[in-house]
Design an enzyme around this catalytic site. Structure first.
Site, PDB file in Angstrom:
ATOM      1  N   ARG A 190     -13.348  -5.108 -10.963  1.00 16.30           N
ATOM      2  CA  ARG A 190     -13.446  -3.985 -10.443  1.00 16.30           C
ATOM      3  C   ARG A 190     -15.111  -3.629 -10.383  1.00 16.30           C
ATOM      4  O   ARG A 190     -15.658  -3.219  -9.428  1.00 16.30           O
ATOM      5  CB  ARG A 190     -12.823  -2.760 -10.832  1.00 16.30           C
ATOM      6  CG  ARG A 190     -11.349  -2.733 -10.613  1.00 16.30           C
ATOM      7  CD  ARG A 190     -10.887  -1.509 -10.983  1.00 16.30           C
ATOM      8  NE  ARG A 190     -10.795  -0.584 -10.282  1.00 16.30           N
ATOM      9  CZ  ARG A 190     -10.265  -0.111  -8.963  1.00 16.30           C
ATOM     10  NH1 ARG A 190      -9.247  -1.095  -8.437  1.00 16.30           N
ATOM     11  NH2 ARG A 190     -10.473   0.865  -8.251  1.00 16.30           N
ATOM     12  N   THR A 197     -15.555   1.486  -3.574  1.00 18.13           N
ATOM     13  CA  THR A 197     -14.648   1.058  -2.562  1.00 18.13           C
ATOM     14  C   THR A 197     -15.539   1.244  -1.122  1.00 18.13           C
ATOM     15  O   THR A 197     -15.248   0.409  -0.441  1.00 18.13           O
ATOM     16  CB  THR A 197     -13.679   2.170  -2.442  1.00 18.13           C
ATOM     17  OG1 THR A 197     -12.854   2.018  -3.670  1.00 18.13           O
ATOM     18  CG2 THR A 197     -12.578   1.951  -1.247  1.00 18.13           C
ATOM     19  N   TYR A 217       1.033  -1.156   0.123  1.00 17.63           N
ATOM     20  CA  TYR A 217      -0.024  -0.044  -0.210  1.00 17.63           C
ATOM     21  C   TYR A 217       0.828   1.380  -0.114  1.00 17.63           C
ATOM     22  O   TYR A 217       0.183   2.378   0.502  1.00 17.63           O
ATOM     23  CB  TYR A 217      -0.914   0.158   1.107  1.00 17.63           C
ATOM     24  CG  TYR A 217      -2.215  -0.901   0.985  1.00 17.63           C
ATOM     25  CD1 TYR A 217      -2.989  -0.671   0.008  1.00 17.63           C
ATOM     26  CD2 TYR A 217      -2.279  -1.959   1.749  1.00 17.63           C
ATOM     27  CE1 TYR A 217      -4.172  -1.466  -0.213  1.00 17.63           C
ATOM     28  CE2 TYR A 217      -3.404  -2.686   1.584  1.00 17.63           C
ATOM     29  CZ  TYR A 217      -4.530  -2.594   0.544  1.00 17.63           C
ATOM     30  OH  TYR A 217      -5.590  -3.130   0.316  1.00 17.63           O
ATOM     31  N   ASN A 228     -13.642  -3.621   3.597  1.00 21.21           N
ATOM     32  CA  ASN A 228     -14.605  -3.513   2.273  1.00 21.21           C
ATOM     33  C   ASN A 228     -14.107  -5.043   1.730  1.00 21.21           C
ATOM     34  O   ASN A 228     -14.247  -4.942   0.413  1.00 21.21           O
ATOM     35  CB  ASN A 228     -14.305  -2.429   1.696  1.00 21.21           C
ATOM     36  CG  ASN A 228     -12.769  -2.317   0.978  1.00 21.21           C
ATOM     37  OD1 ASN A 228     -11.801  -2.866   1.285  1.00 21.21           O
ATOM     38  ND2 ASN A 228     -12.638  -1.317   0.137  1.00 21.21           N
ATOM     39  N   PHE A 273      -5.491   7.510   6.689  1.00 21.58           N
ATOM     40  CA  PHE A 273      -5.855   6.190   7.116  1.00 21.58           C
ATOM     41  C   PHE A 273      -4.846   5.125   6.909  1.00 21.58           C
ATOM     42  O   PHE A 273      -4.921   4.100   7.107  1.00 21.58           O
ATOM     43  CB  PHE A 273      -7.105   5.699   6.406  1.00 21.58           C
ATOM     44  CG  PHE A 273      -7.076   5.815   4.832  1.00 21.58           C
ATOM     45  CD1 PHE A 273      -6.684   4.711   4.116  1.00 21.58           C
ATOM     46  CD2 PHE A 273      -7.427   6.892   4.121  1.00 21.58           C
ATOM     47  CE1 PHE A 273      -6.238   4.645   2.777  1.00 21.58           C
ATOM     48  CE2 PHE A 273      -7.484   6.771   2.552  1.00 21.58           C
ATOM     49  CZ  PHE A 273      -6.924   5.947   1.920  1.00 21.58           C
ATOM     50  N   ARG A 280     -18.772  -6.183  -2.499  1.00 16.84           N
ATOM     51  CA  ARG A 280     -18.950  -5.230  -1.370  1.00 16.84           C
ATOM     52  C   ARG A 280     -20.339  -4.917  -0.966  1.00 16.84           C
ATOM     53  O   ARG A 280     -20.602  -4.634   0.475  1.00 16.84           O
ATOM     54  CB  ARG A 280     -18.088  -3.932  -1.426  1.00 16.84           C
ATOM     55  CG  ARG A 280     -16.660  -4.244  -1.738  1.00 16.84           C
ATOM     56  CD  ARG A 280     -15.757  -3.171  -2.237  1.00 16.84           C
ATOM     57  NE  ARG A 280     -14.371  -3.195  -2.107  1.00 16.84           N
ATOM     58  CZ  ARG A 280     -13.713  -2.675  -3.057  1.00 16.84           C
ATOM     59  NH1 ARG A 280     -14.101  -1.748  -3.947  1.00 16.84           N
ATOM     60  NH2 ARG A 280     -12.231  -2.768  -3.023  1.00 16.84           N
TER      61      ARG A 280
HETATM   62  P1  CMP Z   1      -8.105  -1.020  -1.728  1.00 12.68           P
HETATM   63  O1  CMP Z   1      -8.664  -1.297  -3.056  1.00 12.68           O
HETATM   64  O2  CMP Z   1      -7.539  -2.275  -1.026  1.00 12.68           O
HETATM   65  O3  CMP Z   1      -6.980   0.321  -1.737  1.00 12.68           O
HETATM   66  C1  CMP Z   1      -6.859   1.082  -0.525  1.00 12.68           C
HETATM   67  C2  CMP Z   1      -7.761   0.767   0.327  1.00 12.68           C
HETATM   68  O4  CMP Z   1      -7.710   1.904   1.440  1.00 12.68           O
HETATM   69  C3  CMP Z   1      -9.109   0.655   0.072  1.00 12.68           C
HETATM   70  O5  CMP Z   1      -9.394  -0.636  -0.683  1.00 12.68           O
HETATM   71  C4  CMP Z   1      -9.822   0.901   1.270  1.00 12.68           C
HETATM   72  O6  CMP Z   1     -10.101  -0.521   1.952  1.00 12.68           O
HETATM   73  C5  CMP Z   1      -8.781   1.608   2.225  1.00 12.68           C
HETATM   74  N1  CMP Z   1      -9.444   3.108   2.455  1.00 12.68           N
HETATM   75  C6  CMP Z   1      -9.778   4.073   1.597  1.00 12.68           C
HETATM   76  N2  CMP Z   1     -10.275   5.041   2.310  1.00 12.68           N
HETATM   77  C7  CMP Z   1     -10.229   5.013   3.560  1.00 12.68           C
HETATM   78  C8  CMP Z   1     -10.666   5.441   4.593  1.00 12.68           C
HETATM   79  N3  CMP Z   1     -11.072   6.644   4.556  1.00 12.68           N
HETATM   80  N4  CMP Z   1     -10.506   4.935   5.790  1.00 12.68           N
HETATM   81  C9  CMP Z   1      -9.757   3.634   6.062  1.00 12.68           C
HETATM   82  N5  CMP Z   1      -9.690   2.878   4.818  1.00 12.68           N
HETATM   83  C10 CMP Z   1      -9.527   3.290   3.643  1.00 12.68           C
END
Ligand code: CMP
Length: 139
Positions: free
Chosen positions: A86, A92, A50, A113, A58, A103
């Site tokens: 996707r 998301t 990440y 998620n 976050f 989701r």
């Molecule tokens: P993902 O597709 O795994 O890639 C980045 C991740 O950050 C996303 O899914 C979310 O699970 C996480 N994410 C995005 N926005 C937030 C947030 N506001 N708080 C916590 N996690 C977040």
């Protein structure tokens, strides 16, 4: 064209014993699971995975969540696999996810998620290589 994408079934999925239910949605969408393993991610692995989000507020919470329980990492293959997955994942934030998406069906919050999927061919290749050797992918 036939593509591959990288998928993670996140800790909220393994904790609730939902990996089979999520895989059923993936397969119903026409994607083939050509590699799969259940792992406990290390903190370093999660931070590297990440890294693009490292400046986000976050980030710490995201890394802690991803190492809070095992995950299932996968390579999915199919026609337009990146966009197809996707679509199947849904937005998301599960509050915005369409009916029938993973989701909408399973996710609890924007953080927890349920699934991750690559967003482009370049990131798919990088993400797959981070978790799988070539001989572990059997199409
Ligand atoms: P993902 O597709 O795994 O890639 C980045 C991740 O950050 C996303 O899914 C979310 O699970 C996480 N994410 C995005 N926005 C937030 C947030 N506001 N708080 C916590 N996690 C977040």
């Amino acid at each position: 064209a036939v593509q591959r994408t990288f998928s993670i079934l996140k800790p909220d999925a393994t904790r609730r014993n939902l990996t089979g239910a999520v895989n059923a949605v993936i397969e119903k969408a026409g994607l083939r699971i050509v590699a799969q393993k259940r792992i406990q991610m290390s903190k370093a692995q999660a931070e590297t995975f990440y890294a693009v989000h490292s400046a986000r507020p976050f980030f710490g919470e995201l890394v802690e969540f991803m190492i809070s329980a095992p995950v299932v990492v996968q390579v999915l293959e199919g026609e337009n696999a990146i966009a197809t997955y996707r679509d199947v994942m849904g937005a998301t934030n599960p509050a915005n996810a369409a009916e029938g998406t993973i989701r909408k069906l399973f996710a609890q919050s924007v953080g927890e998620n349920t699934v991750h999927g690559s967003d482009a061919p370049e990131t798919a290749a990088i993400e797959i290589a981070q978790f799988f050797a070539g001989n572990e992918i059997v199409g």
